[in-house]
Each structure stands twice: as C-alpha cells, then as structure tokens.
Scaffold this motif. Structure first.
Motif, mmCIF file in Angstrom:
data_model
loop_
_atom_site.group_PDB
_atom_site.id
_atom_site.type_symbol
_atom_site.label_atom_id
_atom_site.label_comp_id
_atom_site.label_asym_id
_atom_site.label_seq_id
_atom_site.Cartn_x
_atom_site.Cartn_y
_atom_site.Cartn_z
ATOM 1 N N UNK A 1 -9.822 -25.764 2.029
ATOM 2 C CA UNK A 1 -9.348 -26.150 3.351
ATOM 3 C C UNK A 1 -8.351 -25.089 3.793
ATOM 4 N N UNK A 2 -8.646 -24.456 4.905
ATOM 5 C CA UNK A 2 -7.743 -23.454 5.447
ATOM 6 C C UNK A 2 -6.827 -24.058 6.490
ATOM 7 N N UNK A 3 -6.291 -23.206 7.330
ATOM 8 C CA UNK A 3 -5.357 -23.672 8.365
ATOM 9 C C UNK A 3 -6.068 -24.056 9.659
ATOM 10 N N UNK A 4 -7.397 -23.914 9.674
ATOM 11 C CA UNK A 4 -8.154 -24.439 10.799
ATOM 12 C C UNK A 4 -8.674 -23.448 11.814
ATOM 13 N N UNK A 5 -8.360 -22.171 11.657
ATOM 14 C CA UNK A 5 -8.827 -21.200 12.654
ATOM 15 C C UNK A 5 -10.061 -20.429 12.191
ATOM 16 N N UNK A 6 -10.475 -20.599 10.922
ATOM 17 C CA UNK A 6 -11.701 -19.985 10.435
ATOM 18 C C UNK A 6 -11.615 -18.511 10.095
ATOM 19 N N UNK A 7 -10.404 -17.940 10.078
ATOM 20 C CA UNK A 7 -10.244 -16.519 9.773
ATOM 21 C C UNK A 7 -10.942 -16.147 8.467
ATOM 22 N N UNK A 8 -10.612 -16.863 7.406
ATOM 23 C CA UNK A 8 -11.145 -16.513 6.096
ATOM 24 C C UNK A 8 -12.629 -16.826 5.983
ATOM 25 N N UNK A 9 -13.088 -17.935 6.548
ATOM 26 C CA UNK A 9 -14.515 -18.248 6.452
ATOM 27 C C UNK A 9 -15.355 -17.127 7.067
ATOM 28 N N UNK A 10 -14.941 -16.606 8.215
ATOM 29 C CA UNK A 10 -15.689 -15.508 8.840
ATOM 30 C C UNK A 10 -15.643 -14.257 7.969
ATOM 31 N N UNK A 11 -14.465 -13.951 7.415
ATOM 32 C CA UNK A 11 -14.348 -12.769 6.568
ATOM 33 C C UNK A 11 -15.163 -12.923 5.285
ATOM 34 N N UNK A 12 -15.084 -14.073 4.649
ATOM 35 C CA UNK A 12 -15.770 -14.280 3.371
ATOM 36 C C UNK A 12 -17.284 -14.173 3.518
ATOM 37 N N UNK A 13 -17.815 -14.540 4.656
ATOM 38 C CA UNK A 13 -19.259 -14.413 4.889
ATOM 39 C C UNK A 13 -19.684 -12.954 4.986
ATOM 40 N N UNK A 14 -18.751 -12.065 5.295
ATOM 41 C CA UNK A 14 -19.090 -10.647 5.458
ATOM 42 C C UNK A 14 -18.800 -9.817 4.206
ATOM 43 N N UNK A 15 -18.467 -10.490 3.097
ATOM 44 C CA UNK A 15 -18.196 -9.788 1.828
ATOM 45 C C UNK A 15 -19.129 -10.338 0.751
ATOM 46 N N UNK A 16 -20.418 -9.994 0.847
ATOM 47 C CA UNK A 16 -21.431 -10.636 0.007
ATOM 48 C C UNK A 16 -21.299 -10.365 -1.488
ATOM 49 N N UNK A 17 -20.711 -9.259 -1.863
ATOM 50 C CA UNK A 17 -20.650 -8.886 -3.280
ATOM 51 C C UNK A 17 -19.382 -9.350 -3.973
ATOM 52 N N UNK A 18 -18.455 -9.921 -3.235
ATOM 53 C CA UNK A 18 -17.141 -10.235 -3.786
ATOM 54 C C UNK A 18 -17.117 -11.590 -4.483
#
Length: 169
Positions: free
Chosen positions: A121-138
C-alpha cells in the motif's frame, strides 16, 4: 498506520531501520546487483540515508525524483549532489536522468503497509506502481517496520506486488 509511525521516536526508527537494511544487504540479489534503486527516506519511512552513504561508492545507486506525476531516476554520487525536491521537499539527486530501466537489478521500495501476500500500500498517487511496471528485470524488495506488515491490505489491479518484504524480524 500514520499514527503508529508517528509514535515511534526517530532514534528508535534509526535503530529499527538499520536492522531492516542489514536484511537487504544479506540478500544474494543485493550482493549481485550492480545497479540498485533506493529511495531517500522521509521521517516516517524506514530510514535509508546511512545505507545510501554506505553503498554509493560500490554500486550504482539510483534515487527517484518526482517530475509531475511520475518518478525519474538519477544517480546518487554523494551528499553534494542532493537538493530538495520541488513537490514534496524530499532529497533528490541532481544530474542527468537515468533512462536505462532494464539495467536496474534491485529496487528497495517504501510503503505505508505490506501484507503476507507481498502486496504494497503506497501513499495513493501511484508513483511507484508506474515505475515498478517499467523495471521488468528488477527484484522488488519492500521494506517496513514490523507493525507495517498486516494480514491483508486492499489492492487494485494496477498494484505491483513485491518479490520480498523485509522487516526487522
């Protein structure tokens, strides 16, 4: 959760954070990784400043910077590279944007809460969810204090699960 985090004195947060971050250091994925994305902690998060200082000369450490509704990455090269971020006043490195997201091998992710199914659960703005989707190998590693690990948290289809969640215990 906000009240629980506020109730822990900073000295205690630093002690607990050191234990959590030693857990990150113990991961084989961390030891192997050459490019690691961390975060520059706010007062209510697992503290990362000492960890960043300890590792930035041995690994390429990236920190997120808020630009509009997204996070861009820049390399941490030492305390002199930091400035207060425009939106939230969080420390952010200056310098060129790191665009090679496929090179990111491990990401240490803060959260408001996590659950036993590795949901975040993040702070609600989706910053990390968008970033995490763009780092497939991590490998995605959530870090939290023990009291932030709950039985379950509400999720949405766009939420990205962690590969691991590390707390003090």
């Amino acid at each position: 959760m906000r009240e629980l985090k506020r109730a822990v004195p900073m000295e205690e947060k630093l002690r607990r954070s050191e234990t959590v971050m030693r857990g990150v250091e113990g991961l084989a994925e961390f030891r192997r990784a050459k490019v690691v994305l961390l975060y520059w902690s706010m007062a209510d998060e697992v503290q990362t400043h000492a960890f960043v200082e300890r590792w930035y000369k041995e690994k390429t450490l990236l920190l997120p910077c808020v630009v509009g509704d997204d996070l861009v990455l820049r390399q941490y090269t030492g305390p002199e590279c930091m400035t207060a971020g425009e939106q939230f006043g969080i420390g952010e490195p200056t310098g060129e944007v790191w665009n090679d997201l496929e090179a990111v091998e491990l990401i240490v992710v803060p959260g408001v809460a996590f659950d036993g199914q590795r949901n975040r659960m993040g702070r609600g703005r989706g910053f990390y969810d968008r970033l995490l989707k763009s780092t497939p190998n991590a490998v995605k590693v959530g870090v939290a204090y023990d009291f932030q690990l709950l039985d379950s948290i509400p999720t949405e289809p766009h939420d990205v699960k962690m590969d691991r969640v590390i707390t003090e215990s």
